[in-house]
Every structure is written in structure tokens, then in C-alpha cells.
Design an enzyme around this catalytic site. Structure first.
Site, short mmCIF file in Angstrom:
data_model
loop_
_atom_site.label_atom_id
_atom_site.label_comp_id
_atom_site.label_asym_id
_atom_site.label_seq_id
_atom_site.Cartn_x
_atom_site.Cartn_y
_atom_site.Cartn_z
N GLY A 37 0.84 -1.20 0.00
CA GLY A 37 0.00 0.00 0.00
C GLY A 37 0.87 1.25 0.00
N ALA A 38 1.84 1.31 -0.95
CA ALA A 38 2.87 2.35 -0.91
C ALA A 38 2.53 3.60 -1.70
CB ALA A 38 4.19 1.78 -1.46
N ALA A 95 -5.60 -0.15 2.20
CA ALA A 95 -6.97 0.27 2.53
C ALA A 95 -7.79 0.02 1.28
CB ALA A 95 -7.01 1.76 2.90
N TYR A 105 -16.62 3.97 14.27
CA TYR A 105 -15.28 3.40 14.07
C TYR A 105 -14.99 2.23 15.00
CZ TYR A 105 -10.89 3.06 11.81
OH TYR A 105 -9.87 2.57 11.04
P1 NAI Z 1 -4.98 5.17 1.07
O1 NAI Z 1 -6.23 4.90 0.33
O2 NAI Z 1 -4.35 6.50 0.95
O3 NAI Z 1 -3.87 4.07 0.65
C1 NAI Z 1 -4.21 2.73 0.45
C2 NAI Z 1 -3.11 2.01 -0.31
O4 NAI Z 1 -3.51 0.63 -0.48
C3 NAI Z 1 -2.86 2.54 -1.72
O5 NAI Z 1 -1.47 2.50 -1.96
C4 NAI Z 1 -3.55 1.53 -2.63
O6 NAI Z 1 -3.00 1.41 -3.93
C5 NAI Z 1 -3.27 0.26 -1.82
N1 NAI Z 1 -4.16 -0.85 -2.17
C6 NAI Z 1 -5.50 -0.94 -2.01
N2 NAI Z 1 -5.92 -2.15 -2.41
C7 NAI Z 1 -4.84 -2.83 -2.83
C8 NAI Z 1 -4.63 -4.15 -3.36
N3 NAI Z 1 -5.63 -5.00 -3.53
N4 NAI Z 1 -3.36 -4.50 -3.68
C9 NAI Z 1 -2.33 -3.65 -3.52
N5 NAI Z 1 -2.47 -2.40 -3.02
C10 NAI Z 1 -3.71 -2.01 -2.67
O7 NAI Z 1 -5.30 4.80 2.59
P2 NAI Z 1 -4.71 5.24 4.01
O8 NAI Z 1 -5.69 6.13 4.65
O9 NAI Z 1 -3.30 5.64 3.93
O10 NAI Z 1 -4.83 3.86 4.80
C11 NAI Z 1 -3.75 2.99 5.03
C12 NAI Z 1 -3.91 2.35 6.40
O11 NAI Z 1 -3.85 3.39 7.39
C13 NAI Z 1 -5.26 1.65 6.60
O12 NAI Z 1 -5.06 0.48 7.35
C14 NAI Z 1 -6.04 2.65 7.40
O13 NAI Z 1 -7.06 2.04 8.18
C15 NAI Z 1 -4.94 3.22 8.27
N6 NAI Z 1 -5.26 4.49 8.94
C16 NAI Z 1 -5.77 5.55 8.24
C17 NAI Z 1 -6.14 6.70 8.91
C18 NAI Z 1 -6.73 7.87 8.19
O14 NAI Z 1 -7.26 8.75 8.86
N7 NAI Z 1 -6.62 7.95 6.89
C19 NAI Z 1 -5.96 6.84 10.36
C20 NAI Z 1 -5.33 5.70 10.98
C21 NAI Z 1 -5.03 4.57 10.28
#
Ligand code: NAI
Length: 395
Positions: free
Chosen positions: A45-46, A138, A231
Site C-alpha cells: 500500500g505504498a 486500505a 469506528y
Molecule cells: P490510502 O487509500 O491513501 O492508501 C491505500 C493504499 O492501499 C494505496 O497504496 C492503494 O493502492 C493500496 N491498495 C489498495 N488495495 C490494494 C490491493 N488489492 N493491492 C495492492 N495495493 C492495494 O489509505 P490510508 O488512509 O493511507 O490507509 C492505510 C492504512 O492506514 C489503513 O489500514 C487505514 O485504516 C490506516 N489508517 C488511516 C487513517 C486515516 O485517517 N486515513 C488513520 C489511521 C489509520
């Protein structure tokens, strides 16, 4: 050129804006003290949000080589492609300027074949070992050889009615979130819980590519009482509990096999592609932006990631800093009494008529636009994009 929205989903992105924004993040990190930590990192998820910020911090401040896995789309007759596609390209360019490796796999991380390709690459071209795995996926859907699951964002005890921000309409809309059934809770846990993280770690371990002392972290959220119905006690909260339990199981396995550790890392609520999707959460986040900015405590993903690696996972004495549940906490400022008491004072005054003034709606929207390369300082949005040149770029 302006952002085009459908609800809370961006339908376009601005590659030069994404490049400029990444460069600004890199400049910020370069001004911070160096981090002495992992040098060979796999990030699942980079391409955006916390995963991208982790990649930038570890390469810019830590001199790490990185492998990034993400699911993104390049330019085609369907459009210019996703922001994450370009983030991969520009993150790689930034790393290569420093003589570092930033290898991208644009592939479905849930597939066994992706795990195999990444492991083969580590063995053949990445020096054979990695010392940190970051799990930052995510998504709403997981398809594997043995089944497919769709996650839902629902409550688990009673329906919840509240406001959500609609970015397209620039309105606060009332929404009622239904109660999930047991099958929906299970499916959400399958998608956003720890099972896939565990599969990755087991295969990496069996393949012998985890270095002595290798660590792994997965990002999580807990949040205050105010957001608990959607949540903590919602379907996503069940998935996160599973992720936390997985961290403990993996920790034991890593201790036994390579003397490493596994942690859930609890972050603050931030605007990302994923979080704007969570119903009845956005007014809280927009107010959080206002209060944390007023108190000089606001951080975006990059600042959070820098604080995580410099002060929590790799502090000067080498001892990771955790709470009593063995979780790494970078949500401490969000959950501080000063911030939450201010939110408690202001939250009930938010209405559809005044939310642009009572919350930091402008900042919330700006953050969202920047994720897609818009609203970035110094970028000329009048200039036409060179689609042919953009189509030549490869992650
Ligand atoms: P984001 O949507 O910005 O990034 C998600 C990443 O996952 C992207 O790089 C996307 O390409 C990748 N991805 C999704 N499905 C995929 C698949 N099948 N194969 C490969 N890559 C895949 O999301 P965000 O917000 O950075 O979330 C990342 C983590 O951080 C999650 O676990 C989220 O729950 C957690 N988090 C997020 C918060 C927020 O407020 N945004 C707060 C605390 C934790």
C-alpha cells in the site's frame, strides 16, 4: 484545470501537482534529523496516504531502499490514471536521485502470485533480505484463490444518524448508517483485518528473506468516544481488533524466528482517499483539523510518519516506544485532553449552514485536493498536460 469529483471520489488527478507535492514533502523530511533504522523495506500500500509517507520518510531521512506494492491505474482511454500511479513514479525518481532503490509492483497484494513475485525480486535483486514490512492497505474488496469479500462501513449495535461532508456538493448531508449483520462484519474483517498481513509475513519468513531483527508494522485507528459508534464499534473497528490480535501473534512468531517484532501503529485521523469514505466521520475530522491547527499540533501523513520512525520505532536508544497494549501510538496528540475538550465544546454547534466556518472545511478540502495533485503551491494549473509524455512514464 480543476479537480473533478463524484461524491467523495476524485475522477482526475494532476501529475505535475503530484510531483510538486511529493517534492515539498521530501524537502520537509530533508530538513529533519536523519533516522537510523530499516534500510530494506517492503511497503504494502505504498502509493498514497500513510504507506507513501512511510516510503518517503524512510528513503529521504533513513536512506532506505524500498519495494512498494499498490493497486493503481495508468493513463488509458479511460482517463489520465490514478494519483497513486504517478506517486509511484515520482517517489521512485526522488529515491533514484539519492542513489536508492524504489521498486514498484503495481499488483493486487491479495494474490499469491504477487507475494511470489515480490519474494523472487527480494532474492534476486534486492540483496536477499528485508528488515521492515509496512502493511498499509486500505480497500473495500479482497479477492483470493479461496474466496472474495466486500467490506462495509456500518455500525454493529444500532443505526447511527449524523452528518457527512459531500465534497462534490460542498454540503453537509445527513446520513443514516445501518447495522451490519454477522456476515458483513466477517467480510470486513477478511478485507481490513490481519489475515493477509499474516500470510505475507509467513511467506516472507518461510522464504528466508527476513533479516535478523526484522520488524513489521500495520496502520490502525482507534479514535475518541465521539467516533466510536462508526469506528471502534463499527465493522471497521472489528477488523482493526483482528489486526491488533494479529500483531501479537506475529510478534511471537517474529521473536522466535528472527528476533524481530510486530506492532499495530495507531495513527491520527487524516484526510486520505480511504478516510473520506467513512460515513459520519468527516465533520469530526474537519473540526479536528481546525483545533489541532489552532493548537499548533496539526500533522499530515508525512509528519506522522516522521514522528513514528524517529521517535517511536527507531528512537536513539533503539528501544521501540509502545503503550501498555504494546501498540505504537502516534494518535496521542489527537486524543490529548486539550484537543478533545475543545472538540467537545464545538462539535454540537456544527450545522449544514455553518460547517464551512465552524470546522476547517477549507483545510479538509485542500488536503483532499492535494492528494490528487490540485491546490499545490507553485503549480500552474492553466498549462495543458502533456499526455503523450505522461504516458511514457513507467512506475
Ligand atoms: P490510502 O487509500 O491513501 O492508501 C491505500 C493504499 O492501499 C494505496 O497504496 C492503494 O493502492 C493500496 N491498495 C489498495 N488495495 C490494494 C490491493 N488489492 N493491492 C495492492 N495495493 C492495494 O489509505 P490510508 O488512509 O493511507 O490507509 C492505510 C492504512 O492506514 C489503513 O489500514 C487505514 O485504516 C490506516 N489508517 C488511516 C487513517 C486515516 O485517517 N486515513 C488513520 C489511521 C489509520
Amino acid at each position: 484545470m480543476d479537480i473533478q469529483l463524484k461524491g467523495n471520489v476524485a475522477r482526475n488527478c494532476h501529475p505535475p501537482g503530484l510531483q510538486a507535492y511529493l517534492q515539498q514533502q521530501a524537502n520537509y523530511i530533508r530538513q529533519q534529523p536523519a533516522i537510523s533504522g530499516a534500510k530494506k523495506v517492503l511497503i504494502l500500500g505504498a502509493s498514497s496516504g500513510f504507506g507513501l509517507a512511510s516510503r518517503l520518510v524512510l528513503s529521504e531521512a533513513g536512506g532506505a531502499d524500498t519495494i512498494g506494492v499498490s493497486f493503481e491505474r495508468g493513463p488509458s482511454e479511460r482517463g489520465i490514471g490514478t494519483a497513486g500511479w504517478y506517486n509511484n513514479i515520482y517517489a521512485k525518481q526522488l529515491a533514484e536521485e539519492k542513489g536508492l532503490i524504489a521498486k514498484n509492483f503495481v499488483a493486487d497484494a491479495f494474490q499469491a502470485d504477487t507475494r511470489k513475485q515480490v519474494i523472487d525480486y527480494i532474492k534476486r535483486e534486492f540483496g536477499g533480505k528485508i528488515d521492515l514490512v509496512i502493511y498499509s492497505l486500505a480497500t473495500g474488496r479482497r479477492v483470493t484463490e479461496s474466496g472474495q469479500w466486500q467490506s462495509v462501513l456500518k455500525t454493529t449495535s444500532e443505526p447511527l444518524t449524523g452528518y457527512s461532508i459531500n465534497l462534490e456538493q460542498q454540503q453537509l448531508e445527513q446520513q443514516t448508517v445501518e447495522v451490519a449483520n454477522a456476515q458483513e462484519i466477517d467480510a470486513t474483517t477478511k478485507v481490513m483485518g490481519g489475515e493477509d498481513w499474516q500470510l505475507w509475513m509467513e511467506e516472507l519468513q518461510q522464504a528466508g528473506v527476513l533479516a535478523e531483527g526484522a520488524n513489521t508494522i500495520a496502520y490502525s485507528y482507534i479514535g475518541p468516544e465521539r467516533t466510536s459508534a462508526i469506528y471502534r464499534e463499527g465493522t471497521i473497528g472489528y477488523a482493526k481488533q483482528h489486526l491488533h490480535a494479529t500483531a501479537d501473534a506475529l510478534n511471537q512468531q517474529l521473536q522466535d524466528s528472527v528476533g524481530g517484532s510486530a506492532y499495530a501503529c495507531v495513527c491520527k485521523a487524516l484526510v486520505t482517499k480511504a478516510s473520506v469514505y467513512i460515513p459520519v466521520m468527516s465533520p469530526y475530522i474537519a473540526l479536528l483539523y481546525k483545533v489541532m491547527k489552532q493548537q499548533g499540533l496539526h500533522e499530515e501523513c508525512t509528519e506522522q510518519a516522521y514522528r513514528l520512525f524517529s521517535e517511536r520505532l527507531y528512537p536513539a536508544d533503539g528501544q521501540a516506544v509502545t503503550d501498555k497494549q504494546r501498540q505504537i501510538r502516534i494518535d496521542d496528540w489527537e486524543l490529548s485532553a486539550e484537543v478533545q475538550s475543545q472538540i467537545d465544546q464545538l462539535y454540537n454547534s456544527i450545522t449544514p449552514e455553518n460547517f464551512k466556518q465552524t470546522t476547517d472545511y477549507a483545510g479538509y478540502r485542500q488536503s483532499f485536493e492535494r492528494l490528487n495533485g490540485f491546490a499545490v503551491e507553485g503549480v500552474d494549473y492553466q498549462q495543458a498536460l502533456n499526455i503523450d509524455a505522461l504516458s511514457q512514464l513507467r512506475p
